[in-house]
Design a protein around this motif. Structure first.
Motif, short mmCIF file in Angstrom:
data_model
loop_
_atom_site.label_atom_id
_atom_site.label_comp_id
_atom_site.label_asym_id
_atom_site.label_seq_id
_atom_site.Cartn_x
_atom_site.Cartn_y
_atom_site.Cartn_z
N THR A 312 0.82 -1.07 0.03
CA THR A 312 0.14 0.07 0.04
C THR A 312 0.94 1.13 -0.14
OG1 THR A 312 -1.67 -1.31 1.02
CG2 THR A 312 -1.86 1.27 1.19
N GLY A 313 0.63 2.17 -1.23
CA GLY A 313 1.51 3.33 -0.89
C GLY A 313 0.63 4.53 -0.57
N TRP A 314 1.05 5.53 0.33
CA TRP A 314 0.34 6.44 0.64
C TRP A 314 1.33 7.77 0.09
CZ3 TRP A 314 -3.97 6.19 3.71
CH2 TRP A 314 -4.24 4.62 4.15
N LEU A 315 0.63 8.38 -0.82
CA LEU A 315 1.29 9.94 -1.58
C LEU A 315 0.75 10.93 -0.85
CD1 LEU A 315 0.95 8.81 -5.26
CD2 LEU A 315 2.48 7.65 -3.30
N CYS A 316 1.61 11.56 -0.06
CA CYS A 316 1.15 12.81 0.58
C CYS A 316 1.49 13.93 0.18
CB CYS A 316 1.92 12.86 1.98
SG CYS A 316 1.81 11.19 2.90
N LEU A 317 0.56 14.52 -0.53
CA LEU A 317 0.69 15.77 -1.72
C LEU A 317 0.20 17.17 -1.40
CD1 LEU A 317 -0.63 13.74 -4.65
CD2 LEU A 317 1.71 13.40 -3.72
N ALA A 318 1.24 17.91 -1.26
CA ALA A 318 0.57 19.32 -0.92
C ALA A 318 1.81 20.42 -1.49
CB ALA A 318 0.71 19.58 0.62
N GLU A 319 1.44 21.49 -1.60
CA GLU A 319 2.26 22.81 -2.38
C GLU A 319 2.45 23.53 -1.19
OE1 GLU A 319 2.66 24.67 -6.58
OE2 GLU A 319 0.73 25.41 -5.37
N ASN A 320 3.73 23.70 -0.88
CA ASN A 320 4.09 24.95 0.41
C ASN A 320 4.28 26.12 -0.26
OD1 ASN A 320 4.68 25.47 2.95
ND2 ASN A 320 6.70 24.75 2.91
N MET A 321 3.26 26.97 0.02
CA MET A 321 3.42 28.37 -0.47
C MET A 321 2.99 29.43 0.71
SD MET A 321 4.00 28.16 -3.83
CE MET A 321 3.22 29.45 -4.47
N PRO A 322 3.78 30.62 0.46
CA PRO A 322 3.36 31.53 1.52
C PRO A 322 2.46 32.58 1.41
CG PRO A 322 5.22 32.19 0.13
CD PRO A 322 4.67 31.10 -0.23
N GLY A 323 0.98 32.00 1.02
CA GLY A 323 -0.03 32.62 0.79
C GLY A 323 -0.76 33.38 2.04
N GLY A 324 -1.87 33.88 1.98
CA GLY A 324 -2.51 34.38 3.18
C GLY A 324 -3.11 33.67 4.18
N ALA A 325 -3.40 32.26 3.62
CA ALA A 325 -3.91 31.21 4.70
C ALA A 325 -2.75 30.37 5.11
CB ALA A 325 -4.97 30.33 3.89
#
Length: 504
Positions: A312-325
């Motif tokens: 079982t593969g778990w892909l933890c996907l996110a983009e790390n950006m300095p936005g207002g939130a």
């Protein structure tokens, strides 16, 4: 995104006089008294003439050296190519030396459709190594150019080997082709521009490219991530308009007796968030999803090999950006499973998304749990650019290192010093996301260890692979390794799965 074409592999005996090809590749070792031609398929007279001329022609035999010559009367190939094998006696050539030499030739000989490799491959293991090197070296990435490449990598490789009649050779060639496809597809993903590959499009690519592969894909979007309490992923991805995803890729054959869970870091671009990185070199942070790409392609390869093990593969996907939130330094987030983390540095984001993945994977009670990530710059300080750091449960950690050695990849076992645990204590939460600066690779692993679950009060066997250096090559190509994405550690994880599935 995944655009690498397949490669045809065949094997023949060492009698190659009647076999035509665009190029014939022979090996030269760097001997103590000068270059030495090895495993020559030519007559004694032609071999002696070629051997005597090596030094005058500037051939040394050093690794990655490639010299082209006009064909002679005893060959049907268009050109003769000599590739350096490095400083070895022929009798002590390692499989990895052959893998690298074959890969170096395949990498450098673009524009040649068919190549005949007559390297010293006397055994099944050596023939397999040559085949693997070819499949790793024959790669190009042209996805973002407006015009097609003019010189493509080879499409067919013929391997001359004394093991051509071995009944196990077809399976070895099939395995090499599958591994090569997985490594090249991992590179494709890592090399893809971050405005093209982001959490949602990555998830869709997984879904699209696994159709008919015997895999089950589950995509968890930001609404369900929020509802189910994936605070690491939501916190890291909060500053981006491209919302996070968790992708579960499952291979579950009926004959499986063991379950291996793999968790991959998939930061599709890492600015550092509010704790923003320096501008110089930030473009390489498109590679911060290499762990997820590796996990995805490892599961795909294991399924193609029909191994009797559930993975079982778990892909933890996110983009790390300095936005207002975006998450701020000083924020406290609640991770999947309920633990709270004080975020002291938003550029230590990988361990946050991986914590969610480890906690989720633990709920399924796998027999072994491995995470893989481009996690720390400290890994490169400690072990350089080609050696992965392996930490965790001693037995599983050492099994990963052994698998890496068998696969021909660099890996080194590292400890988890107990004194580092106190450095990630927080004044306001269960944990802080950074701790002791010295030994930062191990401190990050100590943090991840907090999210590994238990079965009946016993910790699930777990290992952490930090591939920050090996996953992305910013220097010159070498061996079968191209510039940029490398496809590191796919082979290691497949080798480990093979060993687990074979063990009683």
């Amino acid at each position: 995104m995944i655009n690498s074409s397949d490669l045809k592999l065949t094997a023949v005996s060492t009698d190659i006089k009647r076999i035509g090809a665009g190029a014939l590749v022979l090996g030269v070792v760097k001997g103590t008294d000068g270059p030495v031609l090895v495993a020559s398929p030519f007559s004694v007279k032609v071999t002696e003439t070629l051997q005597d001329s090596l030094t005058a022609l500037g051939v040394t035999g050093k690794a990655d050296e490639l010299v082209r010559f006009a064909a002679n009367a005893e060959m049907k190939a268009d050109i003769l190519v000599l590739v350096g094998l490095g400083s070895f006696e022929e009798s002590t050539l390692s499989d990895e030396a052959l893998r690298r030499a074959a890969g170096s030739a395949a990498r450098q000989l673009t524009g040649v459709n068919t190549i005949l490799f007559a390297l010293p491959a006397a055994t099944l293991s050596q023939a397999a190594a040559v085949a693997e090197g070819i499949t790793f070296g024959a790669y190009h990435f042209n996805n973002h150019r407006s015009t097609p490449a003019t010189k493509l990598p080879l499409s067919e490789a013929i391997i001359a080997t004394a093991a051509s009649a071995d009944k196990d050779l077809p399976a070895a060639l099939k395995r090499a082709a599958i591994l090569g496809r997985a490594v090249r597809a991992t590179r494709d993903l890592v090399n893809t521009a971050p405005n093209v590959l982001y959490p949602e499009s990555f998830a869709q690519e997984v879904k699209d490219t696994t159709k008919g592969a015997g895999l089950k894909v589950t995509i968890i979007d930001e609404k369900k991530l929020e509802k189910d309490g994936y605070g690491g992923l939501m916190g890291v991805g909060g500053g981006s308009v491209r919302k996070p995803r968790m992708v579960k890729v499952e291979y579950s054959p009926a004959k499986a007796t063991k379950h291996l869970a793999l968790v991959g870091k998939g930061i599709t671009f890492d600015t550092g968030g509010i704790s923003i990185k320096p501008a110089a070199g930030m473009h390489a942070m498109k590679s911060d999803m290499a762990g997820a790409a590796t996990v995805f392609q490892t599961v795909t390869a294991i399924a193609a090999l029909d191994l009797p093990i559930k993975v079982t593969g778990w892909l933890c996907l996110a983009e790390n950006m300095p936005g207002g939130a975006a998450t701020r330094p000083g924020d406290v987030i609640t991770m999947f499973g309920g633990k709270t983390v004080e975020v002291l540095n938003t550029d230590a984001e990988g361990r946050l998304v991986m914590g969610d993945g480890l906690a989720a994977a633990s709920l399924e009670k796998p027999d072994a749990l491995i995470d893989i990530a481009t996690l720390t710059g400290a890994q490169m300080v400690a072990l350089g650019l080609r050696t992965a750091g392996i930490m965790g449960d001693d037995t599983l950690r050492d099994a990963v290192v052994t698998a890496a050695t068998r696969a021909g990849e660099g890996a080194w076992a590292m400890p988890l010093p107990e004194e580092l645990r106190a450095t990630i204590d927080s004044q306001v939460a269960d944990l802080a996301n950074i701790g002791e600066r010295m030994g930062g690779m191990m401190t990050a692993a100590v943090f991840l260890n907090e999210f590994v679950g238990e079965v009946d009060g016993v910790k699930i066997p777990w290992a952490h692979m930090d591939i920050a250096g090996p996953a992305f090559n910013e220097s010159a190509p070498f061996g079968y390794t191209h510039k940029n994405g490398t496809g590191s550690s796919v082979r290691t994880l497949v080798a480990l799965a093979e060993e687990m599935s074979a063990a009683k």
